[in-house]
Write a protein that holds these residues in place. Structure first.
Motif, PDB file in Angstrom:
ATOM      1  N   TYR A 221       8.427  -2.253 -11.008  1.00 59.89           N
ATOM      2  CA  TYR A 221       9.718  -2.653 -11.589  1.00 59.89           C
ATOM      3  C   TYR A 221       9.936  -4.155 -11.427  1.00 59.89           C
ATOM      4  O   TYR A 221      10.580  -4.790 -12.271  1.00 59.89           O
ATOM      5  CB  TYR A 221      10.854  -1.862 -10.934  1.00 59.89           C
ATOM      6  N   HIS A 222       9.406  -4.726 -10.342  1.00 62.63           N
ATOM      7  CA  HIS A 222       9.457  -6.174 -10.147  1.00 62.63           C
ATOM      8  C   HIS A 222       8.695  -6.864 -11.291  1.00 62.63           C
ATOM      9  O   HIS A 222       9.144  -7.871 -11.851  1.00 62.63           O
ATOM     10  CB  HIS A 222       8.835  -6.527  -8.797  1.00 62.63           C
ATOM     11  N   GLY A 223       7.553  -6.290 -11.648  1.00 63.01           N
ATOM     12  CA  GLY A 223       6.796  -6.811 -12.780  1.00 63.01           C
ATOM     13  C   GLY A 223       7.572  -6.695 -14.078  1.00 63.01           C
ATOM     14  O   GLY A 223       7.550  -7.609 -14.915  1.00 63.01           O
TER      15      GLY A 223
ATOM     16  N   LEU B  34       0.816  -1.209   0.000  1.00 62.08           N
ATOM     17  CA  LEU B  34       0.000   0.000   0.000  1.00 62.08           C
ATOM     18  C   LEU B  34       0.854   1.267   0.000  1.00 62.08           C
ATOM     19  O   LEU B  34       0.346   2.364  -0.248  1.00 62.08           O
ATOM     20  CB  LEU B  34      -0.928   0.010   1.219  1.00 62.08           C
ATOM     21  N   MET B  35       2.152   1.136   0.278  1.00 58.26           N
ATOM     22  CA  MET B  35       3.040   2.298   0.318  1.00 58.26           C
ATOM     23  C   MET B  35       3.384   2.727  -1.111  1.00 58.26           C
ATOM     24  O   MET B  35       3.719   1.886  -1.948  1.00 58.26           O
ATOM     25  CB  MET B  35       4.316   1.957   1.083  1.00 58.26           C
ATOM     26  N   PRO B  36       3.280   4.029  -1.427  1.00 57.98           N
ATOM     27  CA  PRO B  36       3.534   4.509  -2.796  1.00 57.98           C
ATOM     28  C   PRO B  36       4.897   4.093  -3.358  1.00 57.98           C
ATOM     29  O   PRO B  36       4.991   3.665  -4.509  1.00 57.98           O
ATOM     30  CB  PRO B  36       3.431   6.034  -2.658  1.00 57.98           C
ATOM     31  N   ASP B  37       5.966   4.203  -2.552  1.00 58.80           N
ATOM     32  CA  ASP B  37       7.299   3.834  -3.027  1.00 58.80           C
ATOM     33  C   ASP B  37       7.388   2.342  -3.330  1.00 58.80           C
ATOM     34  O   ASP B  37       8.014   1.929  -4.309  1.00 58.80           O
ATOM     35  CB  ASP B  37       8.363   4.217  -1.995  1.00 58.80           C
ATOM     36  N   ILE B  38       6.753   1.523  -2.477  1.00 58.73           N
ATOM     37  CA  ILE B  38       6.774   0.081  -2.688  1.00 58.73           C
ATOM     38  C   ILE B  38       5.964  -0.293  -3.925  1.00 58.73           C
ATOM     39  O   ILE B  38       6.314  -1.222  -4.653  1.00 58.73           O
ATOM     40  CB  ILE B  38       6.246  -0.656  -1.444  1.00 58.73           C
ATOM     41  N   LYS B  39       4.885   0.425  -4.178  1.00 58.44           N
ATOM     42  CA  LYS B  39       4.089   0.170  -5.385  1.00 58.44           C
ATOM     43  C   LYS B  39       4.951   0.306  -6.636  1.00 58.44           C
ATOM     44  O   LYS B  39       4.851  -0.497  -7.564  1.00 58.44           O
ATOM     45  CB  LYS B  39       2.908   1.142  -5.461  1.00 58.44           C
TER      46      LYS B  39
END
Length: 324
Positions: free
Chosen positions: A188-190, A178-183
């Motif tokens: 990039y993981h995708g 839910l954190m914007p930076d983690i999103k």
């Protein structure tokens, strides 16, 4: 799908790809330029016979992925700390100007920074491992101990501990998503997965082809961690001693073995399309729907740049087509 041998991870505004000992980090800088750094990482154990032993290679691989992951994350983050570094650099210059002793040479400064970086990285990795063990192994055990007053079956308690562990792990993964930076990291993981899937499907590595590829991959670190959680349930079913401290110690000692066994499954999954292997890979792929997001084209471009720095995908794709 054919096994390519390359793997990677998402970093801050970028992608790291690794092919054997060579790796590359591609980062989209704030000015939108893509910078790519290539290097080599030979790992902790240089003896190939030892590092390729089943089970042990999984333990080595896990620790090495943490070290390399921390290193590449630090590199990617450096592009977004330039202002702070410039301010810090000016303050250091002022201090050196007022100091009596001469300023260190550039080579001495680089060696000092390298030592500090290695020490910081080693400490960070160690703390990360301790916290992970405490949260995902020790905490579920002591929560399950609370239920011993209601449940007498050791089998049910071990299963309950496993359920608690899975709940904490999946809850943690979902919460940070839910954190914007983690999103953005998940996007990039995708991109990382889609690039690997693209070439392993025998398609040219273009933005259009990558966009059409799946963002889920059986060799993902997310799947590895979930397999660790699931296999630990089976292992801990057989650890039955009356002393709680000894029971906990036996759990902790068995973690490297569990990691090694989990790695062997992930390794097999990346090389096999057998029905059973695909079935056991399903939970990890489902969890990846949280830890990966669809990237935009600019992120895909970063992923492509990282792949091309370490892997000759054209020769690989050509070979696949010739064997088809």
């Amino acid at each position: 799908m054919r096994y390519s041998g390359i793997g990677g991870q998402a970093v801050m505004e970028g992608v790291m790809m690794k092919n054997q000992e060579k790796y590359a980090v591609a980062v989209r800088k704030p000015d939108q330029e893509i910078v790519v750094e290539t290097s080599t990482y030979e790992g902790l154990i240089k003896n190939k016979k030892i590092r390729n032993m089943p089970i042990l290679r999984g333990v080595f691989s896990f620790i090495e992925s943490l070290v390399l992951g921390m290193k590449t994350l630090t590199f990617s983050a450096s592009f977004f700390e330039e202002e702070e570094e410039e301010k810090s650099g000016s303050r250091k210059a002022e201090k050196r100007a007022g100091a009596k002793k001469p300023a260190p040479t550039e080579e001495e400064q680089k060696k000092k920074e390298k030592r500090q970086e290695n020490a910081l990285m080693g400490g960070t990795v160690a703390i990360s491992i301790v916290l992970a063990v405490a949260i995902f192994m020790v905490l579920p055990y002591y929560i399950s101990v609370f239920f011993q007053r209601f449940i007498t079956s050791q089998t049910l308690l071990a299963l309950l501990e496993g359920v608690i562990r899975l709940t904490i792990f999946i809850g943690y993964v979902a919460a940070i998503s839910l954190m914007p930076d983690i999103k953005r990291v998940y996007m990039y993981h995708g991109a990382e997965h889609k690039c690997i899937n693209c070439i392993e499907q025998g398609m040219d590595l273009t933005v259009e082809n990558v966009r059409k590829s799946s963002r889920l991959h059986k060799r993902c670190g997310t799947s590895f961690l979930l397999i660790v959680m699931l296999i630990s349930i089976v292992f801990f079913l057989f650890i039955r001693v009356d002393n709680r401290i000894l029971q906990l110690l036996l759990r902790l000692v068995s973690i490297p073995v569990i990691a090694g066994v989990s790695y062997e499954f992930i390794r097999l999954a990346g090389r096999s399309d057998h029905m059973l292997v695909n079935l056991f890979s399903k939970p990890g792929l489902l969890l990846q729907r949280i830890t990966t997001r669809e990237p935009d084209d600019s992120m895909i471009e970063v992923g492509i740049a990282s792949v091309e720095a370490v892997f000759d995908w054209k020769a690989y794709v050509k070979e696949i087509r010739e064997q088809a």
